[in-house]
Design an enzyme around this catalytic site. Structure first.
Site, PDB file in Angstrom:
ATOM      1  N   ARG A  70       4.300  -6.536  -5.067  1.00  0.00           N
ATOM      2  CA  ARG A  70       5.426  -6.058  -4.756  1.00  0.00           C
ATOM      3  C   ARG A  70       6.647  -6.759  -5.520  1.00  0.00           C
ATOM      4  O   ARG A  70       6.326  -8.135  -5.772  1.00  0.00           O
ATOM      5  CB  ARG A  70       5.891  -6.298  -3.360  1.00  0.00           C
ATOM      6  N   TYR A 198       1.598  -0.400  -9.107  1.00  0.00           N
ATOM      7  CA  TYR A 198       0.970  -1.282  -8.400  1.00  0.00           C
ATOM      8  C   TYR A 198       1.078  -0.841  -6.544  1.00  0.00           C
ATOM      9  O   TYR A 198       2.203  -0.369  -6.743  1.00  0.00           O
ATOM     10  CB  TYR A 198       1.284  -2.669  -8.199  1.00  0.00           C
ATOM     11  N   LYS A 207       5.908   0.701   2.337  1.00  0.00           N
ATOM     12  CA  LYS A 207       7.182  -0.235   2.551  1.00  0.00           C
ATOM     13  C   LYS A 207       8.416   0.473   2.374  1.00  0.00           C
ATOM     14  O   LYS A 207       9.539   0.470   2.932  1.00  0.00           O
ATOM     15  CB  LYS A 207       7.227  -1.338   1.868  1.00  0.00           C
ATOM     16  N   HIS A 227       7.971  -4.253  11.026  1.00  0.00           N
ATOM     17  CA  HIS A 227       6.976  -4.851  10.256  1.00  0.00           C
ATOM     18  C   HIS A 227       5.839  -5.482  11.189  1.00  0.00           C
ATOM     19  O   HIS A 227       6.107  -6.766  11.154  1.00  0.00           O
ATOM     20  CB  HIS A 227       7.449  -5.876   9.102  1.00  0.00           C
ATOM     21  N   SER A 249       4.478 -11.490   5.465  1.00  0.00           N
ATOM     22  CA  SER A 249       3.211 -11.234   4.692  1.00  0.00           C
ATOM     23  C   SER A 249       2.496 -12.662   4.782  1.00  0.00           C
ATOM     24  O   SER A 249       2.833 -13.545   4.489  1.00  0.00           O
ATOM     25  CB  SER A 249       3.686 -10.654   3.294  1.00  0.00           C
ATOM     26  N   CYS A 251       0.374 -13.950   6.786  1.00  0.00           N
ATOM     27  CA  CYS A 251       0.264 -14.893   7.660  1.00  0.00           C
ATOM     28  C   CYS A 251      -0.864 -14.248   8.806  1.00  0.00           C
ATOM     29  O   CYS A 251      -0.689 -14.812  10.150  1.00  0.00           O
ATOM     30  CB  CYS A 251       1.597 -15.102   8.737  1.00  0.00           C
ATOM     31  N   ASP A 278       0.369  -3.382  10.190  1.00  0.00           N
ATOM     32  CA  ASP A 278       1.305  -3.460   9.198  1.00  0.00           C
ATOM     33  C   ASP A 278       2.825  -3.103   9.872  1.00  0.00           C
ATOM     34  O   ASP A 278       3.634  -3.745   9.597  1.00  0.00           O
ATOM     35  CB  ASP A 278       0.962  -3.103   7.771  1.00  0.00           C
ATOM     36  N   ARG A 374      -6.457  -5.877  -3.594  1.00  0.00           N
ATOM     37  CA  ARG A 374      -6.504  -5.526  -2.144  1.00  0.00           C
ATOM     38  C   ARG A 374      -7.516  -4.282  -2.047  1.00  0.00           C
ATOM     39  O   ARG A 374      -8.028  -3.852  -2.924  1.00  0.00           O
ATOM     40  CB  ARG A 374      -4.983  -4.313  -2.252  1.00  0.00           C
TER      41      ARG A 374
HETATM   42  C1  OXD Z   1       2.902  -6.846   2.640  1.00  0.00           C
HETATM   43  C2  OXD Z   1       1.924  -5.820   2.789  1.00  0.00           C
HETATM   44  O1  OXD Z   1       3.290  -7.466   1.296  1.00  0.00           O
HETATM   45  O2  OXD Z   1       1.579  -5.486   3.840  1.00  0.00           O
HETATM   46  O3  OXD Z   1       3.659  -7.126   3.677  1.00  0.00           O
HETATM   47  O4  OXD Z   1       1.386  -5.449   1.445  1.00  0.00           O
HETATM   48 MN    MN Z   2       3.173  -5.947   5.279  1.00  0.00          MN
END
Ligand code: OXD
Ligand code: MN
Length: 590
Positions: A70, A198, A207, A227, A249, A251, A278, A374
């Site tokens: 991102r 991406y 997102k 989130h 993100s 964690c 998520d 991913r």
């Molecule tokens: C993030 C994801 O970056 O979920 O939070 O991909």
């Molecule tokens: Mn996320």
């Protein structure tokens, strides 16, 4: 093109005129159409078909090395006035943004096909759900959206003649990093994403829609887009309690959502059921409780570090019908590999950049998979998926949990005194850079409610919306903060984490039921060491006592950091939060 919804028709016609594709294909969601697209992507080299015996229905895709994550610096909230986007977002005036973007999109799809993807965030027809139309020139996007969301004709049928949908225009264009823009226009329900291929930038349902646009919609319509993972904790008596949890993100949200209880708990009958990993959309139910759905239909998880120990459920989810992006291609058996999968890297492989990768490269420390590589896996693959996953009414929340990575300040767990204090606890969320050496403390980044990169409007208004939601919900969930990352003076983690986090969730649930003790401290309610069930864990009460200490000096320093962060919002900061900060300071100075 003809559609029942005149709004969809106009959006497609105008976008065709702008991007000038050779062809337009509407994605109907049928297996036959998706299978043909997979074949086409394999024929052009866009995807590699993996070993269909070991990984049935699985494919590998590589993005360009300049396009692997991102791009927060190139992500904009485009509104009439800057104040609407607030001090924590990149902002562009919306008319200026449209004019600038139109130049970039002009003719961008010449020689290509434009795919029209009708998709639903949330189960089709659920009162929580929202519809989007993504136009894209990427088959990879179509196939990922087919995993991550509900797509196809049934969504168009659900939309009918309505124009209430989110417009998303994506073109990979030339994948030019200098002209890459991820623009959200929350006032117009519009997303424009260009020059990236991406996932996080181009799977517009995730997102861009489900957090940035949806948070703005929720602000206006009286609900919340967060989130957060959602999990169900089944107790030995068969009752299931639901928790939503926000972490920045990287964690461990996916790991917590799919947690495997420690043996002693599993034997007693504790189970975890995954609703989402998520995103949560949260509304007030008729009974005054908060209900949450996961608007997604799959997991877009980070591959490195995922293994049979850290998260067997996530790994199992990737064993069929999954698209891998930027992982290492194991040529020995045409499967995939990534750092942390196991201790046997393939000797004959291709790395994420498409270069040969073998013992020599490994010895030189070259990575086989990109650290942000991913998997896109269907939720239905997850062995612990909740039976409530498709429930159109969502699940009732008993607790909301915030968490970050703090080497010292935050104790393992604490409970907010009430809703507004809980909003304060979420608003001061912070995470430190990793690998704190002896005594050293990492750099703190404030990431309120883990929404810093995802809040589609002014964060001061977002805080006020949280406060207001507390007045709308008569039966509010309790709010907690956890920290799995506390270290000793040598920098070693004090808490084992992973499955043992259930011990903390267990205390949280018992607190919501009024059956667990706690002590009131300056920051909220903290368990006594004896209140956390340590059965079967090689940990003394002294160890757990250390994890639960509240160091007033550190908290006074933190209060200073909060003050500086809050200063960004000036007069707009809700009074309730200012009062909570004052109360924290006076508690600490007592
Ligand atoms: C993030 C994801 O970056 O979920 O939070 O991909
Ligand atoms: Mn996320």
């Amino acid at each position: 093109m003809q559609f029942l919804s005149k709004g969809v028709e106009k959006f497609v016609d105008e976008s065709v005129e702008l991007c000038q594709p050779d062809k337009v294909v509407v994605i109907d969601g049928s297996e036959a159409q998706l299978a043909a697209l997979r074949e086409e992507a394999v024929a052009t080299g866009e995807m590699i078909k993996l070993n269909q015996e070991l990984l049935p229905g699985c494919y590998l895709h590589r993005t360009l090395p300049n396009d692997v994550a991102r791009v927060e610096g190139r992500t904009f909230i485009c509104t009439e006035k800057k104040e609407t986007a607030g001090p924590t977002n990149n902002w562009m005036q919306k008319d200026e943004a449209y004019a600038m973007l139109k130049e970039i999109y002009k003719g961008a799809m010449k020689g290509r096909t434009m795919y029209v993807i009708p998709y639903s965030m949330g189960a089709v027809g659920s009162p929580f759900s929202k519809i989007g139309i993504e136009l894209t020139d990427s088959i990879y996007v179509v196939l990922n959206m087919a995993i991550m969301t509900r797509i196809g004709q049934r969504v168009l049928d659900q939309l009918g003649t309505s124009d209430d949908f989110v417009r998303g225009l994506h073109s990979k264009a030339e994948v030019d990093a200098d002209k890459r823009y991820i623009c959200q226009f929350p006032e117009d329900n519009t997303i424009m994403s260009v020059n990236s291929a991406y996932g996080g930038n181009v799977l517009l349902g995730k997102k861009c829609f489900a957090l940035r646009i949806a948070s703005y919609q929720g602000w206006h319509e009286g609900w919340m887009a967060e989130h957060m993972l959602i999990l169900g904790l089944e107790k030995p008596n068969g009752e299931t309690k639901y928790i939503a949890a926000a972490f920045p993100s990287a964690c461990g949200k996916t790991n917590l959502a799919m947690l495997i209880p420690p043996e002693e708990f599993a034997k007693k009958g504790y189970k975890i059921h995954t609703v989402g990993d998520d995103i949560a959309w949260i509304r007030v139910g008729a009974d005054g409780r908060l209900y949450a759905i996961n608007p997604e239909n799959g997991f877009f998880g980070v591959a490195p570090g995922t293994n049979n120990k850290s998260n067997p459920n996530a790994l199992a989810s990737t064993r069929k019908n999954t698209i891998f992006t930027n992982v290492c291609h194991n040529l020995e058996n045409n499967t995939v590999w990534w750092e942390g999968l196991d201790k046997n890297p393939p000797k004959n492989a291709i790395d994420w950049q498409g270069n040969p990768w073998g013992e020599k490269e490994q010895a030189e420390g070259v990575k086989g998979a990109h650290p942000n590589s991913r998997f896109t896996a269907p939720a239905i693959n997850c062995p612990c998926l909740s039976s409530e996953f498709e429930n159109p009414q969502g699940v009732p929340l008993d607790a909301i949990v915030f968490g970050g990575r703090r080497a010292k300040t935050a104790p393992l767990v604490y409970e907010a005194r009430d809703w507004n204090h809980g909003v304060f606890v979420g608003s001061i969320m912070a995470s430190e850079t990793t690998a704190a050496a002896s005594g050293a403390v990492g750099v703190v980044r404030r990431d309120p409610m883990a929404m810093l990169p995802f809040c589609g409007y002014n964060m001061a208004e977002y805080f006020a919306h949280w406060v207001e939601m507390g007045t709308k919900a008569e039966k509010r969930p309790k709010i907690f903060n956890v920290n799995w990352f506390r270290t000793d003076d040598e920098g070693h983690f004090l808490w084992p984490g992973f499955g043992d986090n259930l011990r903390v969730l267990d205390w949280i649930i018992r607190r919501t039921e009024g059956t667990a003790e706690a002590v009131e401290t300056a920051i909220g309610y903290v368990p006594n060491p004896a209140d956390i069930n340590l059965e079967g864990l090689d940990m003394t009460e002294a160890d757990i006592a250390e994890l639960l200490t509240v160091d007033k000096e550190l908290w006074l320093q933190d209060a200073q950091g909060i003050e500086e962060f809050y200063a960004k919002f000036g007069e707009q900061l809700p009074k309730e939060l200012r009062d909570e900060l004052d109360r924290l300071k006076s508690n600490l100075n007592k």
